[in-house]
Design an enzyme around this catalytic site. Structure first.
Site, PDB file in Angstrom:
ATOM      1  N   LYS A   1       0.858  -1.193   0.000  1.00 40.63           N
ATOM      2  CA  LYS A   1       0.000   0.000   0.000  1.00 40.63           C
ATOM      3  C   LYS A   1       0.888   1.234   0.000  1.00 40.63           C
ATOM      4  CE  LYS A   1      -3.535   2.456   2.612  1.00 40.63           C
ATOM      5  NZ  LYS A   1      -4.487   2.412   3.735  1.00 40.63           N
TER       6      LYS A   1
ATOM      7  N   LYS B   1      -2.365  -1.755  -3.683  1.00 34.37           N
ATOM      8  CA  LYS B   1      -3.190  -0.556  -3.640  1.00 34.37           C
ATOM      9  C   LYS B   1      -2.338   0.699  -3.719  1.00 34.37           C
ATOM     10  CE  LYS B   1      -6.076   1.865  -0.398  1.00 34.37           C
ATOM     11  NZ  LYS B   1      -6.522   1.983   0.957  1.00 34.37           N
TER      12      LYS B   1
HETATM   13  C1  PBG Z   1      -7.476   3.412   5.698  1.00 34.13           C
HETATM   14  C2  PBG Z   1      -7.744   3.317   4.242  1.00 34.13           C
HETATM   15  C3  PBG Z   1      -7.598   4.282   3.235  1.00 34.13           C
HETATM   16  C4  PBG Z   1      -8.080   3.715   2.072  1.00 34.13           C
HETATM   17  C5  PBG Z   1      -8.488   2.425   2.377  1.00 34.13           C
HETATM   18  N1  PBG Z   1      -8.247   2.194   3.716  1.00 34.13           N
HETATM   19  C6  PBG Z   1      -7.130   5.681   3.313  1.00 34.13           C
HETATM   20  C7  PBG Z   1      -5.696   5.975   3.520  1.00 34.13           C
HETATM   21  O1  PBG Z   1      -4.861   5.099   3.708  1.00 34.13           O
HETATM   22  O2  PBG Z   1      -5.413   7.163   3.573  1.00 34.13           O
HETATM   23  C8  PBG Z   1      -8.162   4.388   0.716  1.00 34.13           C
HETATM   24  C9  PBG Z   1      -9.216   3.842  -0.175  1.00 34.13           C
HETATM   25  C10 PBG Z   1      -9.540   4.689  -1.342  1.00 34.13           C
HETATM   26  O3  PBG Z   1      -8.919   5.721  -1.647  1.00 34.13           O
HETATM   27  O4  PBG Z   1     -10.491   4.306  -2.041  1.00 34.13           O
HETATM   28  N2  PBG Z   1      -6.163   3.624   6.072  1.00 34.13           N
END
Ligand code: PBG
Length: 337
Positions: free
Chosen positions: A207, A260
């Protein structure tokens, strides 16, 4: 000599091989199609609010709504009827503090949603995103140390506590998205010690600290109040490190790996799929959704074509599972009746 004569194919060019032969008709194209998007492997994310929080459409994500628990149940019934079998839950709580206390409240918004959805539609696969950023008043994904950075090890305890509360509420799969080191192993151990040995962990293994999360942070009200997430989420230029993160999570017992965002990281979907012996998911995030919607609203692209092309692209890259805000709209157009 005429132009036509000049352009006549040279005898030196071998035209015995003509890929166009297999593109001649719709039936032929379907006959030789290599990849397909399966409704069974799509996941629709859902934002669920406590009663004091605004519900309704999210302005930066047209067509995506914040639901009450009852609203989420109704939405799951519709999704199920369309052939979407999995949802990913995010909670928007009434109360936030420095320790994300409402994340692990037994009657918290996600805990109530899990129980309500599983009671109403038992066959729906309910996945809960596990993170603290929607529950902290500072908007970071964990407990802060005295320098204002997220304290990895203290955050593990908090995550495990919340994960356990999701398990007790009846969740099917837990998806930690915080990017703390060691959290898959810590969560696995916690779940197993409490008898939840059969709840899988879907780890956001790879991520990145991404600009593509912008609309999500509006939706979930989780923008950091200071700084950014770069000390825990990955640096976008790094590919080798992505494989390291994936290998660590496999080693810690992850049952699924998530890459992601998805679109700017298709190379890593492929690379992770090649080393993974568990299913690989990709997350087609909020910014990727918003860009398609914005361009389509301007009449600059054909929305349906672009969605179809994007989702099959993820499959071609090696994704087994696709988490996407387009799941419902895809199913509305492709559901078998
Ligand atoms: C929680 C989380 C996020 C997303 C999914 N889980 C936000 C982030 O990490 O700032 C993003 C999902 C999206 O943009 O659709 N940490």
């Amino acid at each position: 000599m005429s132009v036509r004569e000049l352009l006549r194919p040279r005898t030196a060019i071998d035209l015995s091989k003509r890929p166009r032969r297999l593109r001649a008709t719709a039936a032929l194209r379907a006959f030789v199609r290599e990849n397909d998007v399966r409704l069974e492997s799509l996941v629709q994310p859902l934002f669920i609010t406590d009663p004091g929080q605004p519900s309704g459409e999210i302005s930066s994500m047209p067509g995506i709504f914040r639901y009450s628990v009852d609203g989420a149940v109704a939405e799951c019934r519709e999704l199920s009827a369309l052939g979407i079998n999995a949802v990913l839950l995010f909670g928007i709580p009434d109360f936030k503090d420095a320790y994300a206390s409402s994340a692990h409240a037994p009657n918290g918004v996600v805990q109530r949603a899990i129980a309500a959805i599983k009671t109403a539609i038992p066959q729906m696969i309910v996945i809960a995103d596990l993170c603290n950023c929607e529950y902290t008043d500072h908007g970071h994904c964990g407990i802060l140390d005295d320098r204002g950075d997220v304290d990895n090890d203290a955050t593990l305890e908090l995550l495990a506590k919340t994960g356990l509360s999701y398990a007790m509420a009846g969740v099917d799969i837990i998806a930690p998205s915080d990017m703390m080191d060691g959290r898959v192993a810590y969560l696995r151990e916690t779940l197993d010690a409490s008898g939840f040995t059969s709840i899988p962990i879907m780890s956001y293994a790879v991520k990145f600290a991404s600009g593509f999360y912008g609309p999500f942070r509006d939706a979930a009200d989780s923008t950091p109040q200071f700084g950014d997430r770069r000390t825990y989420q990955m640096d976008p230029p790094n590919a080798r490190e992505a494989l390291r993160e994936a290998a660590l999570d496999l080693d810690e017992g992850a049952d699924f790996l998530i890459v992601k965002p998805a679109l700017a990281y298709m190379d890593l979907i492929r690379a992770v799929a090649e080393i993974s012996d568990v299913p690989v998911a990709c997350y087609n995030v909020s910014g990727e959704y918003a860009m398609v919607k914005a361009a389509a609203r301007n009449g600059w692209i054909d929305e349906d074509r672009v969605i179809d092309e994007t989702l099959v692209g993820f499959v071609r890259a090696g994704a087994d599972i696709i988490i996407t805000y387009f799941a419902k709209s895809y199913a509305q157009r492709h559901a078998k009746r």
